[in-house]
Structures are given as C-alpha cells and as structure tokens.
Design a protein around this motif. Structure first.
Motif, PDB file in Angstrom:
ATOM      1  N   GLN A 371       0.791  64.335 110.020  1.00 49.38           N
ATOM      2  CA  GLN A 371       1.806  64.865 110.914  1.00 49.38           C
ATOM      3  C   GLN A 371       2.015  63.910 112.086  1.00 49.38           C
ATOM      4  O   GLN A 371       1.171  63.072 112.376  1.00 49.38           O
ATOM      5  CB  GLN A 371       1.446  66.256 111.434  1.00 49.38           C
ATOM      6  CG  GLN A 371      -0.013  66.473 111.748  1.00 49.38           C
ATOM      7  CD  GLN A 371      -0.759  67.020 110.558  1.00 49.38           C
ATOM      8  OE1 GLN A 371      -0.286  67.947 109.917  1.00 49.38           O
ATOM      9  NE2 GLN A 371      -1.902  66.450 110.261  1.00 49.38           N
ATOM     10  N   ASN A 372       3.132  64.063 112.745  1.00 46.99           N
ATOM     11  CA  ASN A 372       3.450  63.192 113.870  1.00 46.99           C
ATOM     12  C   ASN A 372       3.015  63.787 115.197  1.00 46.99           C
ATOM     13  O   ASN A 372       3.117  63.142 116.230  1.00 46.99           O
ATOM     14  CB  ASN A 372       4.953  62.903 113.910  1.00 46.99           C
ATOM     15  CG  ASN A 372       5.409  62.138 112.679  1.00 46.99           C
ATOM     16  OD1 ASN A 372       4.685  61.285 112.172  1.00 46.99           O
ATOM     17  ND2 ASN A 372       6.605  62.449 112.185  1.00 46.99           N
ATOM     18  N   ASP A 373       2.536  65.014 115.173  1.00 48.27           N
ATOM     19  CA  ASP A 373       2.087  65.683 116.378  1.00 48.27           C
ATOM     20  C   ASP A 373       0.563  65.718 116.418  1.00 48.27           C
ATOM     21  O   ASP A 373      -0.108  65.500 115.405  1.00 48.27           O
ATOM     22  CB  ASP A 373       2.631  67.119 116.422  1.00 48.27           C
ATOM     23  CG  ASP A 373       4.159  67.158 116.437  1.00 48.27           C
ATOM     24  OD1 ASP A 373       4.743  66.320 117.146  1.00 48.27           O
ATOM     25  OD2 ASP A 373       4.737  68.016 115.742  1.00 48.27           O
ATOM     26  N   PRO A 374      -0.008  65.997 117.563  1.00 48.58           N
ATOM     27  CA  PRO A 374      -1.465  66.130 117.651  1.00 48.58           C
ATOM     28  C   PRO A 374      -1.983  67.205 116.685  1.00 48.58           C
ATOM     29  O   PRO A 374      -1.311  68.222 116.448  1.00 48.58           O
ATOM     30  CB  PRO A 374      -1.700  66.537 119.112  1.00 48.58           C
ATOM     31  CG  PRO A 374      -0.517  65.982 119.843  1.00 48.58           C
ATOM     32  CD  PRO A 374       0.642  66.119 118.897  1.00 48.58           C
ATOM     33  N   TRP A 375      -3.155  66.958 116.143  1.00 45.72           N
ATOM     34  CA  TRP A 375      -3.770  67.896 115.184  1.00 45.72           C
ATOM     35  C   TRP A 375      -4.999  68.467 115.860  1.00 45.72           C
ATOM     36  O   TRP A 375      -6.006  67.779 116.045  1.00 45.72           O
ATOM     37  CB  TRP A 375      -4.139  67.151 113.907  1.00 45.72           C
ATOM     38  CG  TRP A 375      -4.188  68.021 112.688  1.00 45.72           C
ATOM     39  CD1 TRP A 375      -3.188  68.798 112.197  1.00 45.72           C
ATOM     40  CD2 TRP A 375      -5.300  68.192 111.801  1.00 45.72           C
ATOM     41  NE1 TRP A 375      -3.604  69.443 111.047  1.00 45.72           N
ATOM     42  CE2 TRP A 375      -4.897  69.089 110.782  1.00 45.72           C
ATOM     43  CE3 TRP A 375      -6.588  67.674 111.752  1.00 45.72           C
ATOM     44  CZ2 TRP A 375      -5.730  69.470 109.738  1.00 45.72           C
ATOM     45  CZ3 TRP A 375      -7.433  68.049 110.718  1.00 45.72           C
ATOM     46  CH2 TRP A 375      -7.000  68.939 109.724  1.00 45.72           C
ATOM     47  N   ILE A 376      -4.928  69.734 116.244  1.00 47.39           N
ATOM     48  CA  ILE A 376      -5.962  70.355 117.050  1.00 47.39           C
ATOM     49  C   ILE A 376      -6.648  71.465 116.248  1.00 47.39           C
ATOM     50  O   ILE A 376      -5.986  72.362 115.714  1.00 47.39           O
ATOM     51  CB  ILE A 376      -5.382  70.960 118.354  1.00 47.39           C
ATOM     52  CG1 ILE A 376      -4.449  69.955 119.049  1.00 47.39           C
ATOM     53  CG2 ILE A 376      -6.510  71.419 119.268  1.00 47.39           C
ATOM     54  CD1 ILE A 376      -5.128  68.694 119.508  1.00 47.39           C
ATOM     55  N   ILE A 377      -7.959  71.397 116.171  1.00 47.22           N
ATOM     56  CA  ILE A 377      -8.763  72.457 115.556  1.00 47.22           C
ATOM     57  C   ILE A 377      -9.741  72.938 116.623  1.00 47.22           C
ATOM     58  O   ILE A 377     -10.726  72.269 116.928  1.00 47.22           O
ATOM     59  CB  ILE A 377      -9.512  71.955 114.311  1.00 47.22           C
ATOM     60  CG1 ILE A 377      -8.510  71.527 113.236  1.00 47.22           C
ATOM     61  CG2 ILE A 377     -10.452  73.017 113.766  1.00 47.22           C
ATOM     62  CD1 ILE A 377      -9.148  70.941 111.996  1.00 47.22           C
ATOM     63  N   GLU A 378      -9.459  74.098 117.196  1.00 48.94           N
ATOM     64  CA  GLU A 378     -10.261  74.586 118.319  1.00 48.94           C
ATOM     65  C   GLU A 378     -11.576  75.209 117.868  1.00 48.94           C
ATOM     66  O   GLU A 378     -12.564  75.147 118.587  1.00 48.94           O
ATOM     67  CB  GLU A 378      -9.449  75.582 119.142  1.00 48.94           C
ATOM     68  CG  GLU A 378      -8.236  74.949 119.823  1.00 48.94           C
ATOM     69  CD  GLU A 378      -7.494  75.914 120.727  1.00 48.94           C
ATOM     70  OE1 GLU A 378      -7.554  77.139 120.451  1.00 48.94           O
ATOM     71  OE2 GLU A 378      -6.884  75.458 121.706  1.00 48.94           O
ATOM     72  N   ASP A 379     -11.596  75.828 116.704  1.00 46.43           N
ATOM     73  CA  ASP A 379     -12.830  76.424 116.172  1.00 46.43           C
ATOM     74  C   ASP A 379     -12.864  76.180 114.672  1.00 46.43           C
ATOM     75  O   ASP A 379     -12.292  76.938 113.891  1.00 46.43           O
ATOM     76  CB  ASP A 379     -12.900  77.926 116.488  1.00 46.43           C
ATOM     77  CG  ASP A 379     -14.272  78.504 116.147  1.00 46.43           C
ATOM     78  OD1 ASP A 379     -14.528  79.659 116.525  1.00 46.43           O
ATOM     79  OD2 ASP A 379     -15.094  77.802 115.501  1.00 46.43           O
ATOM     80  N   ALA A 380     -13.533  75.117 114.270  1.00 40.05           N
ATOM     81  CA  ALA A 380     -13.549  74.725 112.857  1.00 40.05           C
ATOM     82  C   ALA A 380     -14.244  75.754 111.980  1.00 40.05           C
ATOM     83  O   ALA A 380     -14.017  75.801 110.772  1.00 40.05           O
ATOM     84  CB  ALA A 380     -14.237  73.368 112.703  1.00 40.05           C
TER      85      ALA A 380
END
Length: 457
Positions: A371-380
């Motif tokens: 993706q071109n946007d940030p990839w955020i995983i707050e709680d994997a």
C-alpha cells in the motif's frame, strides 16, 4: 479412577495438584482429560496412561524419560508442563502427562472437511518438521505422527497462516514401551514406518516417514494404507505410497523421499522443513493467491530496487541516525530501514536488533509495501493481518508494527521505515506524520545519491 473423573463434581486429584474434570479424548495409549491445576489456577490437559505394575527399575526409567521430555520447549510442540506416576492404586498404576490445553481442532477433524491446499499443507508440514528436528536433536523420537496428534490454529480469516503443533510426543517411551523392543509395536498402524511394522529399532527417520503419509493424506484426502491392521501394516513392506501423477514434481520428489522404505534414503526433519518452506513460498508465487505478498508491478518494482544499487552496500551511518532517532522519538526498542528484495528483506539500518536480513515470507515489511499509506498494527495479538506471522506467534512476541513505504519519485515502494515493539500501543495521526517525515529523509538521501551517480556516469 478414570470412571470417577467423568463426573466433574467428584474431582479426582493427581499428584496432589491436578483435579480431573472431564474426559475430552481417548486412544489406544490412554485417555485425555481437561483438568484444573489448583496451584496455578488454570486448566490443563492431562493424558492418563495405564501401565503394568512398576518395579523400582521401571519407575526410575519412567522418571528419567519424564525429565527429558519436560525439557522440550518449541513453538511447534504442545508444551509438556509436568508428568509423573500415579501409584494410588498399586495394582493399576498410571503414568500421567500434564500438557498445555489447546482450544482448537486437530488435523484429523480438519481433514473430514476435505483436502488442504498445497500451500497450507506445506506450511503445516514445515511447522511439524521443525518440531521434529528439535526433538530429534535431543535424541527423542515421537513414534506416533498422525493427524489426531496435530493441533491446528486457524484464526478465521481467508488468507491467515494456519499453524500446527505436535502433541503426544514420547508417549510410547513414557508408557514404558522400549522403542527397540521387537516384540511390541508402538504408534498407529496406518501411519507406521516399515521398520516399525517389522519391530526393528526406530529412529528419527521413522517420524519422517509418518509425516510423509500425513502430508500425502492432506493432499489426497485419503488414507494411503487403509484396511484391517495386518493388511495395512504388511502392504507398506512391499510398496511405497502412491503419489498422484499430476502432483508438482518437487512435491512428488519430496514425498517419495520421505516415504522411502529404506530409512537411510529419507531426508532429515530439518531438510524436510527447508523443502516445505520453499514449497510454501513457490506456491504463493505460482498461483498469486488472494492476499499474496507480491505487488502487481513486482518486476518493475524490483528493477527500481536494483536501480538504487543498495542491496549489497554496507550499513549506512546516515540511516543509522534515522533509526536511532525514530526509536527515541517513539520510545520503541526496534527501528529498521528495510529494502524488500525478491526473496528476502534486507535491513539496511537496524536499531535494537542484530538481524540483518529476513526471509520475505514472514516479514511484515513485505505487506507494508503493498500500500502507499502507512501500515499500522496497534495490537498484533488481535489484528487478523498479523496473527499468524511468526514474529507475532513466535519467541519474539511482536505486538506493534508501524511501517511507512519508502516510495520512489516514479511510484515504486522499495521497502519501509518501520518501528516495532513487544507491547501493543496506540499510534496517533501526528505520530504517523512524524514517521512519514523520517521516511522522507531516507528517500531523499537515496534520490540524491542516485542523481549524483547518474551525473558521474
């Protein structure tokens, strides 16, 4: 004792600590119960194995085997927490194994629903082979590899990585059955190796053979050696299993080798794990599955990676300052500048870890560049995009990931600037913008170097 345990209100105790609650499974070697560990206040699984009357030597041998198996600790094994002998009834003593309680289906149950895709079969097989390699290196042979002894973890998403754990390892040894006793058979007839059938001494190669039959059943949906016990046992002495003619040649070669009638002709569990990992990655590339980690413009993207001439360069001091700054700003233990190659992820700068590269398959950066946007995983631990990732499920225990693509001026994502933590956390929009600014510094440096090199040329 066993009958009393079927009534959860009566609560039979083992070792003065474990209260049997209910029967949850049974087999030829014993019965499995849900039990309550009253000391730690948690539920466990206990397998109760009846034995012959134990003399002092037999008791000492069982205790030695318990100590060996209790030291086993691997992510592909159902953890053995405790074990011992119950001598409350001298005329009918029992060995008991205390294991982690796995709330999930076993492979036998899953196969009743149909065959498994090749990639999923390879992933499950790789997990099991890694577990076998671990115990084989410690002089332990499982002796009873079969679908019922494989616990599965399916997190319910379409493309989640199904993981597997092996249970009931060492049961024959713990029950007092000598592996080299020619007068006894250990294991389950349908999955026995030829040397098991002949009552010969068995070693690690026997487990590899049994695993080969399990993988073949995953692919075909059929038991390779069905029928009455004697017929099932004898037929494998005269022929190997029938490998489907239309199976991919690499799969066919692997299964043929694993199920060779000659133990010396079989690969080691470690070699099997490596081959199955390659098959899982190759199958993903061949079929472009939904959720694949290959961008549609992968060939052009790789050409852009090579254009920047950064795959074989040493660690860069400027990037080290960026990752160090990122770690301080966000108070995380790990920050990385990554470049995603065709088969692996190179860490061009790594703060908080000594790892310099990672196979592309488990790397979260391979997902972030899609993706071109940030990839955020707050709680994997609860995010379906990361639940099955080995960095999350394995020893590292990753809980948080934030990655910003390193995007070229002509629109290709080379890799990421990412931060990682073993604690889950919320990530605000302002923090995301700061991470994007730091990623822009990295990309600006790469673009300037590319322009300087072009000018010199």
């Amino acid at each position: 004792m066993v009958e009393a345990a079927t009534d959860s209100t009566t609560g039979v105790y083992l070792g003065g600590r474990y209260r049997l609650l209910e029967r949850i499974g049974s087999g030829a070697k014993g019965t499995v119960y849900r039990a309550r560990d009253e000391f730690l206040k948690r539920d466990v699984a206990i397998k109760l194995i009846p034995t012959d009357v134990l003399n002092e030597d037999q008791q000492r041998r069982n205790d030695d085997e318990v100590k060996v198996l209790a030291r086993l600790n691997h992510h592909s094994l159902v953890a053995l927490l405790d074990a011992g002998s119950d001598l409350s009834e001298p005329d009918s003593p029992s060995v008991y194994l205390v294991m982690e309680l796995v709330e999930g289906p076993d492979l036998r149950h899953r196969l009743r629903q149909g065959t498994l895709p090749l990639r999923q079969t390879a992933q499950i097989g790789c997990d099991l082979a890694e577990g076998l390699d671990y115990i084989h290196r410690r002089s332990v042979v499982h002796r009873d590899i079969k679908p019922a002894n494989v616990m599965l973890f399916d997190y319910g998403t379409e493309d989640a990585r199904m993981r597997a754990k092996l249970t009931d390892f060492g049961v024959a040894a713990l029950a007092g059955t000598k592996s080299d006793d020619a007068n006894s058979l250990t294991g389950t007839i349908a999955y026995m190796s030829p040397e098991q059938v002949r009552g010969e001494p068995i070693g690690p190669a026997s487990d590899v053979y049994s695993l080969g039959l399990v993988l073949l059943q995953c692919i075909t949906g059929k038991l390779e050696f069905p029928g009455p016990a004697v017929e099932s046992a004898v037929v494998r002495l005269f022929r190997g299993p029938k490998i489907p003619a239309d199976l991919h040649p690499q799969w066919s070669a692997l299964l043929t080798a694993m199920t060779s009638t000659d133990p010396a002709g079989r690969p080691s569990a470690r070699e099997v794990a490596m081959a199955l990992h390659e098959q899982a990655v190759a199958d993903r590339s061949r079929h472009k599955l939904t959720g694949s980690l290959l961008p549609d413009n992968e060939e052009e993207r790789l050409a852009a990676v090579r254009r920047y001439d950064i795959l074989d360069t040493p660690p860069d001091g400027a990037f080290d300052r960026v990752t160090s700054l990122a770690a301080r700003i966000f108070s995380v233990p790990t920050a990385i500048v990554s470049i995603v190659d065709h088969d692996r992820i190179w860490f061009k700068s790594h703060h908080g870890t000594d790892v310099e590269q990672l196979d592309r398959d488990p790397g979260l950066c391979a997902s972030a560049i899609l993706q071109n946007d940030p990839w955020i995983i707050e709680d994997a631990a609860i995010d379906p995009r990361a639940l099955s990732n080995p960095l999350v499920a394995g020893e590292y225990g990753l809980k948080f990931y934030a990655g910003v693509p390193l995007r070229t001026r002509d629109g290709f994502n080379l890799g990421t600037l990412c931060i990682l933590d073993t604690e889950s956390r919320q990530f605000t929009a302002d923090e995301t913008r700061i991470l994007e600014d730091l990623a822009a510094i990295v990309m600006n440096d790469l673009e300037l170097r590319l322009e300087a090199r072009s000018t010199r040329d």
